[in-house]
Design a protein around this motif. Structure first.
Motif, PDB file in Angstrom:
ATOM      1  N   GLY A   5      32.840 116.693  -2.826  1.00  0.00           N
ATOM      2  CA  GLY A   5      32.626 115.266  -2.640  1.00  0.00           C
ATOM      3  C   GLY A   5      32.218 114.607  -3.948  1.00  0.00           C
ATOM      4  O   GLY A   5      31.940 115.258  -4.940  1.00  0.00           O
TER       5      GLY A   5
ATOM      6  N   ARG B 125      34.461 113.274   9.645  1.00  0.00           N
ATOM      7  CA  ARG B 125      33.648 112.448   8.761  1.00  0.00           C
ATOM      8  C   ARG B 125      32.800 111.503   9.595  1.00  0.00           C
ATOM      9  O   ARG B 125      33.132 111.190  10.745  1.00  0.00           O
ATOM     10  CB  ARG B 125      34.507 111.658   7.774  1.00  0.00           C
TER      11      ARG B 125
ATOM     12  N   ALA C 126      30.633 107.867   8.919  1.00  0.00           N
ATOM     13  CA  ALA C 126      30.135 106.777   8.102  1.00  0.00           C
ATOM     14  C   ALA C 126      28.861 106.226   8.729  1.00  0.00           C
ATOM     15  O   ALA C 126      28.642 106.387   9.937  1.00  0.00           O
ATOM     16  CB  ALA C 126      31.194 105.678   7.995  1.00  0.00           C
TER      17      ALA C 126
ATOM     18  N   THR D 124      34.769 105.966   2.731  1.00  0.00           N
ATOM     19  CA  THR D 124      33.409 106.361   2.379  1.00  0.00           C
ATOM     20  C   THR D 124      32.677 106.895   3.600  1.00  0.00           C
ATOM     21  O   THR D 124      32.594 106.234   4.636  1.00  0.00           O
ATOM     22  CB  THR D 124      32.649 105.158   1.799  1.00  0.00           C
ATOM     23  N   ALA D 125      32.161 108.107   3.480  1.00  0.00           N
ATOM     24  CA  ALA D 125      31.499 108.768   4.599  1.00  0.00           C
ATOM     25  C   ALA D 125      30.970 110.125   4.139  1.00  0.00           C
ATOM     26  O   ALA D 125      31.258 110.569   3.022  1.00  0.00           O
ATOM     27  CB  ALA D 125      32.474 108.964   5.761  1.00  0.00           C
ATOM     28  N   VAL D 126      30.234 110.758   5.015  1.00  0.00           N
ATOM     29  CA  VAL D 126      29.892 112.165   4.834  1.00  0.00           C
ATOM     30  C   VAL D 126      30.977 112.973   5.545  1.00  0.00           C
ATOM     31  O   VAL D 126      31.279 112.723   6.713  1.00  0.00           O
ATOM     32  CB  VAL D 126      28.507 112.501   5.409  1.00  0.00           C
ATOM     33  N   TYR D 127      31.537 113.918   4.823  1.00  0.00           N
ATOM     34  CA  TYR D 127      32.630 114.728   5.350  1.00  0.00           C
ATOM     35  C   TYR D 127      32.105 116.110   5.727  1.00  0.00           C
ATOM     36  O   TYR D 127      31.392 116.749   4.943  1.00  0.00           O
ATOM     37  CB  TYR D 127      33.744 114.841   4.317  1.00  0.00           C
ATOM     38  N   TYR D 128      32.483 116.553   6.923  1.00  0.00           N
ATOM     39  CA  TYR D 128      32.018 117.825   7.454  1.00  0.00           C
ATOM     40  C   TYR D 128      33.195 118.728   7.796  1.00  0.00           C
ATOM     41  O   TYR D 128      34.216 118.255   8.308  1.00  0.00           O
ATOM     42  CB  TYR D 128      31.219 117.610   8.740  1.00  0.00           C
TER      43      TYR D 128
ATOM     44  N   GLY E 130      27.775 119.050   5.156  1.00  0.00           N
ATOM     45  CA  GLY E 130      28.405 117.783   4.818  1.00  0.00           C
ATOM     46  C   GLY E 130      28.420 117.532   3.325  1.00  0.00           C
ATOM     47  O   GLY E 130      27.558 118.009   2.582  1.00  0.00           O
ATOM     48  N   THR E 131      29.412 116.778   2.894  1.00  0.00           N
ATOM     49  CA  THR E 131      29.510 116.369   1.493  1.00  0.00           C
ATOM     50  C   THR E 131      29.869 114.884   1.456  1.00  0.00           C
ATOM     51  O   THR E 131      30.735 114.423   2.200  1.00  0.00           O
ATOM     52  CB  THR E 131      30.541 117.223   0.732  1.00  0.00           C
ATOM     53  N   GLN E 132      29.181 114.140   0.617  1.00  0.00           N
ATOM     54  CA  GLN E 132      29.350 112.693   0.555  1.00  0.00           C
ATOM     55  C   GLN E 132      30.559 112.320  -0.283  1.00  0.00           C
ATOM     56  O   GLN E 132      30.749 112.825  -1.392  1.00  0.00           O
ATOM     57  CB  GLN E 132      28.111 112.033  -0.047  1.00  0.00           C
TER      58      GLN E 132
ATOM     59  N   THR F 189      32.219 108.760  -1.675  1.00  0.00           N
ATOM     60  CA  THR F 189      32.026 107.324  -1.827  1.00  0.00           C
ATOM     61  C   THR F 189      33.177 106.754  -2.636  1.00  0.00           C
ATOM     62  O   THR F 189      33.440 107.207  -3.752  1.00  0.00           O
ATOM     63  CB  THR F 189      30.698 107.016  -2.529  1.00  0.00           C
TER      64      THR F 189
END
Length: 127
Positions: free
Chosen positions: A9, A38, A40, A90-94, A120-122, A124
């Motif tokens: 991320g 993901r 947001a 844009t979000a945290v991706y899991y 999770g990985t951010q 942006t």
């Protein structure tokens, strides 16, 4: 113990590309279906893509054509390649894993069907 660790991320401008990786460890039988989601801020977790251990994959219509899922069983790693990124990405991706061979059309898109999750990985994306 089953573990999933996402990486890749970051912060980037709209139109850019990014590859997320999910390294998995533990019982191989726990990873029959791998998925990417993901979330947001203020929104529900959204399904992005899923891949079966021995073939077959699906990508959500909302990101189809821009996101691609792939899997390297030898490296125990699942990837999410993203192109033409937009600020709304844009979000945290899991990443997530299920010991079951989920149905790509019905059960794989549901977060509740996955047994294990990464931290999770951010991602942006600026305009």
């Amino acid at each position: 113990q089953v573990q999933l660790v996402e990486s890749g991320g970051g912060f980037l401008q709209a139109g850019g590309s990014l590859r997320l990786s999910c390294a998995v460890s533990g019982r191989s039988s726990a990873f029959n279906t791998m998925g990417w989601f993901r979330q947001a801020p203020g929104k529900e977790r959204e399904f992005l893509a899923a891949e079966m251990r021995y073939g077959g994959s699906t990508v959500a219509d909302s990101v189809k054509g821009r996101f691609t899922i792939s899997r390297d069983n030898a490296k125990n790693t699942v990837y999410l390649d993203m192109v033409s990124l937009k600020p709304e990405d844009t979000a945290v991706y899991y990443c997530a894993a299920s010991g079951f061979r989920l149905n790509l059309a019905t059960t794989a898109p549901k977060a509740s069907n996955y047994d294990y999750w990464g931290q999770g990985t951010q991602v942006t994306v600026s305009s």
